[in-house]
Design a protein around this motif. Structure first.
Motif, PDB file in Angstrom:
ATOM      1  N   MET A  81       6.573   2.287   0.004  1.00  0.00           N
ATOM      2  CA  MET A  81       6.183   1.665  -1.263  1.00  0.00           C
ATOM      3  C   MET A  81       5.515   2.681  -2.170  1.00  0.00           C
ATOM      4  O   MET A  81       5.809   2.783  -3.365  1.00  0.00           O
ATOM      5  CB  MET A  81       5.216   0.496  -1.009  1.00  0.00           C
ATOM      6  CG  MET A  81       5.864  -0.815  -0.635  1.00  0.00           C
ATOM      7  SD  MET A  81       4.637  -2.136  -0.511  1.00  0.00           S
ATOM      8  CE  MET A  81       4.038  -2.194  -2.198  1.00  0.00           C
ATOM      9  N   ASN A  92       9.166  -3.181  -4.212  1.00  0.00           N
ATOM     10  CA  ASN A  92       8.617  -2.523  -5.393  1.00  0.00           C
ATOM     11  C   ASN A  92       9.318  -2.993  -6.666  1.00  0.00           C
ATOM     12  O   ASN A  92       8.684  -3.202  -7.700  1.00  0.00           O
ATOM     13  CB  ASN A  92       8.769  -1.002  -5.273  1.00  0.00           C
ATOM     14  CG  ASN A  92       7.541  -0.360  -4.673  1.00  0.00           C
ATOM     15  OD1 ASN A  92       6.558  -1.028  -4.391  1.00  0.00           O
ATOM     16  ND2 ASN A  92       7.588   0.943  -4.471  1.00  0.00           N
ATOM     17  N   GLU A 119      -0.505  -1.705  -5.430  1.00  0.00           N
ATOM     18  CA  GLU A 119       0.145  -1.003  -4.320  1.00  0.00           C
ATOM     19  C   GLU A 119      -0.806  -0.049  -3.608  1.00  0.00           C
ATOM     20  O   GLU A 119      -0.475   0.452  -2.526  1.00  0.00           O
ATOM     21  CB  GLU A 119       1.379  -0.263  -4.831  1.00  0.00           C
ATOM     22  CG  GLU A 119       2.448  -1.225  -5.333  1.00  0.00           C
ATOM     23  CD  GLU A 119       3.791  -0.573  -5.544  1.00  0.00           C
ATOM     24  OE1 GLU A 119       3.937   0.615  -5.170  1.00  0.00           O
ATOM     25  OE2 GLU A 119       4.695  -1.239  -6.076  1.00  0.00           O
ATOM     26  N   ASP A 152       6.763   4.091  -5.981  1.00  0.00           N
ATOM     27  CA  ASP A 152       6.081   3.394  -7.073  1.00  0.00           C
ATOM     28  C   ASP A 152       6.051   4.199  -8.370  1.00  0.00           C
ATOM     29  O   ASP A 152       6.019   3.636  -9.469  1.00  0.00           O
ATOM     30  CB  ASP A 152       4.663   2.970  -6.675  1.00  0.00           C
ATOM     31  CG  ASP A 152       3.791   4.135  -6.226  1.00  0.00           C
ATOM     32  OD1 ASP A 152       4.226   5.290  -6.356  1.00  0.00           O
ATOM     33  OD2 ASP A 152       2.677   3.879  -5.713  1.00  0.00           O
TER      34      ASP A 152
END
Length: 399
Positions: free
Chosen positions: A61, A187, A214, A65
């Motif tokens: 993730m 995401n 996140e 991002d």
């Protein structure tokens, strides 16, 4: 290389004279019957595998991002040029590569649950602090630090080799690595929801909310890893009987794992002189390059096809779903046929076809379909190469 056994030209760390039973599911020394051994394997699949896969999920993730944040206001607010973004993406990979080797070598020394927990807390904090960056230089520095922290969880595939035998490893590694595609899809959904509902809230553009949310998630899960993930088969604490622990240790020994945490520098030098090591290194680097370039630019790539910024976030979910299916498909073939080199070749050919379509076609939907083909074929190469290497480089130091 032998189809069923590790490469005979590679010397090993395990005791001389020990029979190689790594490709045989049954051991005459086992005190468990077939049903009990199957139950034990299910315990690993429902306890160890989900925990370590979750670690990789949160790491993946954080790797993707930046791509979602780029088209969620980051580019405009920080006045990033294409070169600035490329430098930020590349700097993450630089630190990731530099720190990955010590991060993997120290797993037994630091102990996996402590190392993984510490890394998750550190990169989570750094991701949260990214909301404070004001310039491209600060962003590049922050991505370097995040990459260094994340490198300390990249030994997850190595950690899996403590628990699974050779004929089980590719499928479990596929499940482990497929979480990177699930993370990319998550995401996309998260960025879509944030861009649609939180952009401008409290004076923040959507990209800041992406980094904040996140960054908090891995910090919370880090302590679950610390308390529940065992460091090795000999140190399981919950849910396994003494006979099962004994079987876990035997399984690990059949895959030539050593209980020693001491590194052997001499064997590292020997490995660096091996042509097989460098062939695997080149193959892995090529595989990782195609995956990293796709994940770092996927939202912008889809946006460039003609989709809106918010729509591009959502369409990345489809691409990552295709990547997940490809990983499971090719890895299952590799485990069933044991023709790992051929499986890598087939996935590479499919990826080449996808890239050729992506370059040659101009229709928006056709180019999106080509992107899905590339993801389906190329993401699987990384896990195929890693599991193949784990089968051929035996012993703690070499792995």
């Amino acid at each position: 290389m032998s189809k069923n056994n590790p490469d005979p030209s590679i010397t090993t760390d395990f005791e001389p004279g020990k029979t190689d039973t790594s490709h045989v599911e049954f051991s005459a020394n086992s005190r468990l019957d077939k049903k009990q051994r199957r139950k034990l394997k299910w315990k690993l699949d429902w306890f160890i595998l989900p925990l370590i896969s979750a670690v990789y999920f949160f790491g993946s993730m954080d790797r993707s991002d930046l791509a979602n944040a780029l088209i969620a206001g980051l580019e405009e607010e920080l006045h990033l040029s294409p070169k600035d973004y490329s430098n930020a993406s590349s700097m993450f990979l630089v630190s990731y590569v530099v720190f990955q080797l010590p991060g993997t070598l120290l797993i037994k020394k630091i102990r996996a649950p402590v190392q993984f927990c510490g890394a998750m807390v550190l990169w989570g904090l750094l991701t949260v602090l990214t909301v404070l960056v004001k310039s491209s230089g600060q962003l590049i520095a922050m991505r370097f630090l995040i990459g260094a922290a994340e490198a300390f969880v990249q030994g997850g595939a190595f950690y899996l080799s403590f628990w699974y035998e050779y004929h089980e490893l590719a499928t479990r590694s596929a499940i482990f690595f497929s979480t990177s595609t699930l993370a990319g899809a998550f995401n996309g959904l998260l960025a879509y929801g944030i861009s649609k509902n939180l952009d401008g809230t409290n004076g923040w553009r959507a990209w800041k909310w992406i980094f904040l949310i996140e960054g908090i998630l891995p910090i919370g899960f880090a302590f679950v890893v610390l308390f529940f993930l065992p460091a090795s088969p000999s140190e399981v604490r919950h849910g396994f009987s003494e006979i099962e622990k004994e079987e876990l240790i035997q399984r690990s020994e059949r895959c030539h794992n050593s209980s020693e945490a001491r590194l052997q520098p001499k064997k590292i030098l020997e490995l660096l002189m091996s042509i097989h090591f460098w062939l695997f290194t080149v193959l892995y680097c090529v595989s990782l390059f195609t995956v990293s370039s796709l994940s770092n630019f996927l939202p912008a790539l889809v946006h460039g096809f003609g989709y809106s910024s918010i729509g591009a976030q959502l369409f990345t979910v489809i691409v990552y779903a295709c990547a997940c299916l490809g990983i499971l498909f090719f890895s299952r073939i590799a485990d069933k046929t044991n023709a790992r080199g051929l499986t890598v070749t087939l996935s590479s050919i499919g990826g080449i076809v996808g890239y050729a379509m992506l370059i040659g076609l101009e229709n928006r939907d056709a180019r999106f379909a080509a992107t899905c083909i590339v993801a389906f074929c190329m993401y699987s190469k990384v896990v195929l190469v890693l599991s193949w290497a784990a089968m051929n480089f035996i012993g703690y130091t070499r792995r």
